[in-house]
Design an enzyme around this catalytic site. Structure first.
Site, mmCIF file in Angstrom:
data_model
loop_
_atom_site.group_PDB
_atom_site.id
_atom_site.type_symbol
_atom_site.label_atom_id
_atom_site.label_comp_id
_atom_site.label_asym_id
_atom_site.label_seq_id
_atom_site.Cartn_x
_atom_site.Cartn_y
_atom_site.Cartn_z
ATOM 1 N N ASP A 90 0.873 -1.180 0.000
ATOM 2 C CA ASP A 90 0.000 0.000 0.000
ATOM 3 C C ASP A 90 0.910 1.229 0.000
ATOM 4 O OD1 ASP A 90 -2.425 1.555 0.313
ATOM 5 O OD2 ASP A 90 -1.903 1.820 2.414
ATOM 6 N N SER A 91 0.281 2.400 -0.112
ATOM 7 C CA SER A 91 1.063 3.640 -0.052
ATOM 8 C C SER A 91 1.552 3.924 1.370
ATOM 9 C CB SER A 91 0.201 4.809 -0.519
ATOM 10 O OG SER A 91 -0.947 4.913 0.295
ATOM 11 N N CYS A 127 -4.326 -1.798 -1.744
ATOM 12 C CA CYS A 127 -4.516 -0.374 -2.026
ATOM 13 C C CYS A 127 -5.547 -0.294 -3.146
ATOM 14 C CB CYS A 127 -3.187 0.224 -2.478
ATOM 15 S SG CYS A 127 -3.319 1.908 -3.088
ATOM 16 N N ASN A 128 -6.629 0.417 -2.889
ATOM 17 C CA ASN A 128 -7.678 0.532 -3.919
ATOM 18 C C ASN A 128 -7.206 1.356 -5.106
ATOM 19 O OD1 ASN A 128 -10.591 -0.372 -2.721
ATOM 20 N ND2 ASN A 128 -9.177 0.254 -1.122
ATOM 21 N N GLU A 149 -2.865 8.909 8.234
ATOM 22 C CA GLU A 149 -1.387 8.879 8.277
ATOM 23 C C GLU A 149 -0.833 9.808 9.361
ATOM 24 O OE1 GLU A 149 1.003 7.070 6.536
ATOM 25 O OE2 GLU A 149 -0.482 5.882 5.466
ATOM 26 N N CYS A 166 -11.023 2.571 0.222
ATOM 27 C CA CYS A 166 -9.616 2.928 0.453
ATOM 28 C C CYS A 166 -9.221 2.192 1.725
ATOM 29 C CB CYS A 166 -9.477 4.434 0.640
ATOM 30 S SG CYS A 166 -7.814 4.933 1.170
ATOM 31 N N THR A 167 -8.077 1.546 1.692
ATOM 32 C CA THR A 167 -7.723 0.686 2.821
ATOM 33 C C THR A 167 -7.332 1.479 4.071
ATOM 34 O OG1 THR A 167 -5.506 0.449 1.877
ATOM 35 C CG2 THR A 167 -7.101 -1.290 1.393
ATOM 36 N N HIS A 168 -7.199 2.791 3.942
ATOM 37 C CA HIS A 168 -6.970 3.609 5.141
ATOM 38 C C HIS A 168 -8.266 3.826 5.930
ATOM 39 C CE1 HIS A 168 -3.131 4.740 3.252
ATOM 40 N NE2 HIS A 168 -2.791 5.357 4.373
HETATM 41 N N1 DGL Z 1 -4.808 3.114 0.934
HETATM 42 C C1 DGL Z 1 -4.823 3.437 -0.431
HETATM 43 C C2 DGL Z 1 -6.081 3.096 -1.145
HETATM 44 O O1 DGL Z 1 -6.707 2.123 -0.758
HETATM 45 C C3 DGL Z 1 -4.090 4.668 -0.907
HETATM 46 C C4 DGL Z 1 -4.445 5.968 -0.317
HETATM 47 C C5 DGL Z 1 -3.534 7.045 -0.883
HETATM 48 O O2 DGL Z 1 -2.321 6.882 -0.819
HETATM 49 O O3 DGL Z 1 -4.054 8.061 -1.405
HETATM 50 O O4 DGL Z 1 -6.466 3.712 -2.106
#
Ligand code: DGL
Length: 259
Positions: free
Chosen positions: A17-18, A80-81, A153, A184-186
Site C-alpha cells: 500500500d502507499s 490499495c484501492n 497517516e 480505500c484501505t486507510h
Molecule cells: N490506501 C490506499 C487506497 O486504498 C491509498 C491511499 C492514498 O495513498 O491516497 O487507495
C-alpha cells in the site's frame, strides 16, 4: 547441496500500500492464514497515491511488486484501492497470483440495492467500483474523500478534525443509502466515527473479504512471520502502526533507488 528456493506454498505473500492503510488487509490476512509468511511494503515516502496521475501509481505498483518478488514473494495482494483500480492489468503479467481489494468489496455489497462508495480521487475517477456495482444492477452514490488518507497517516482518526471532514463528506450522501463501501484501505480506521455519524448504514471494507479470497486460493505454510519494508521513516511507521494496534517489530528502510 543448497536447499534451493522454497516451494510456492512456502513462499511469503507480498502485500503493499502507499502507507499504513494496507495494514487493515494484512491483519485480516494474518488471521485467515496464520501460518503463512508475509512481506509488507508501505510506500510512505510517496503517500498519498490517490492524488497522483494513474501512470505514476502504475509505475509505483510495478516497482514495488518487482521488489517484493525479488525478496521472495510468491503471490501479491494489492492492499490499495488506488493501485488496484489503475495497475492490475500490468501486475497480472508478472506470472504470480495477484489479488486486488475491489472485487471482494463489490461482492460483499451484493445484498444491498443502494450502495455508496468513497475512495481517493484516483479510485473514484477510475470508475472501477461504480462500473461493477451498476453492472450488478445497483443504484450507486460515490464521492472522493481524499482528506481521510492524511488524517489517518497523521494519526488524527480520533480528533475533531476527522469528524469535521467526515461530516462535510457525508453531507451529500442520500438518506436511503443502505451500504457504504470504504474504497480505500486507510478508511477502516475511521469506522467508529462513520458509524456514529450514520447509524444504520452498513460499512463495507475490503479487508475481511479480500483475506477470504486469498485464503480460498492459497493454502500453505511458513513460519507465521511478517517483514515490513517502508520507503519513508521506519520509526514513524512503527510508531503509527503501534497506535493502530499493529505490533511491528522490525521495519526495513528501502531507498527509492532500490526499487
Ligand atoms: N490506501 C490506499 C487506497 O486504498 C491509498 C491511499 C492514498 O495513498 O491516497 O487507495
Amino acid at each position: 547441496m543448497s536447499p534451493g528456493p522454497p516451494a510456492p506454498h512456502e513462499q511469503p505473500i507480498g502485500v503493499f500500500d502507499s502507507g499504513v492503510g494496507g495494514l487493515t488487509v494484512l491483519e485480516a490476512l494474518r488471521r485467515a492464514l496464520p501460518e503463512r509468511d508475509f512481506l509488507y511494503f508501505g510506500d510512505t515516502a510517496r503517500v498519498p497515491y490517490g492524488s497522483k496521475p494513474p501512470e505514476l501509481v502504475r509505475r509505483f505498483a510495478w516497482e514495488i511488486s518487482g521488489f517484493l518478488l525479488r525478496q521472495g514473494a510468491g503471490a501479491l495482494v494489492v492492499a490499495c484501492n488506488t493501485a488496484s483500480s489503475v495497475a492490475l492489468a500490468d501486475l497480472h503479467r508478472l506470472g504470480v497470483p495477484v489479488f486486488d481489494v475491489i472485487e471482494p468489496a463489490v461482492a460483499a455489497a451484493a445484498p444491498y440495492e443502494h450502495v455508496g462508495v468513497i475512495g481517493t480521487r484516483a479510485t473514484i475517477a477510475s470508475g472501477a467500483y461504480q462500473r461493477r456495482l451498476r453492472d450488478s444492477g445497483k443504484r450507486v452514490w460515490s464521492r472522493p474523500t481524499p482528506l481521510f488518507v492524511p488524517i489517518v497517516e497523521e494519526g488524527l482518526w480520533g480528533d475533531e478534525v476527522a469528524e469535521l471532514v467526515a461530516r462535510h463528506y457525508l453531507e451529500g450522501a442520500p438518506a436511503d443509502l443502505e451500504a457504504l463501501i470504504l474504497g480505500c484501505t486507510h478508511y477502516p480506521y475511521l469506522k467508529p466515527l462513520l458509524a456514529r455519524l450514520r447509524p444504520g448504514l452498513e460499512l463495507i471494507d475490503s479487508a475481511t473479504p479480500t483475506a477470504a479470497a486469498v485464503a480460498g486460493a492459497l493454502s500453505g505454510h511458513g513460519g507465521g512471520r511478517t517483514t515490513y519494508f517502508v520507503s519513508g521513516d521506519p520509526e514513524a511507521f512503527a510508531a503509527l502502526a503501534g497506535r493502530l494496534g499493529v505490533n511491528v517489530n522490525e521495519v526495513r528502510k528501502v531507498e527509492l533507488g532500490e526499487l
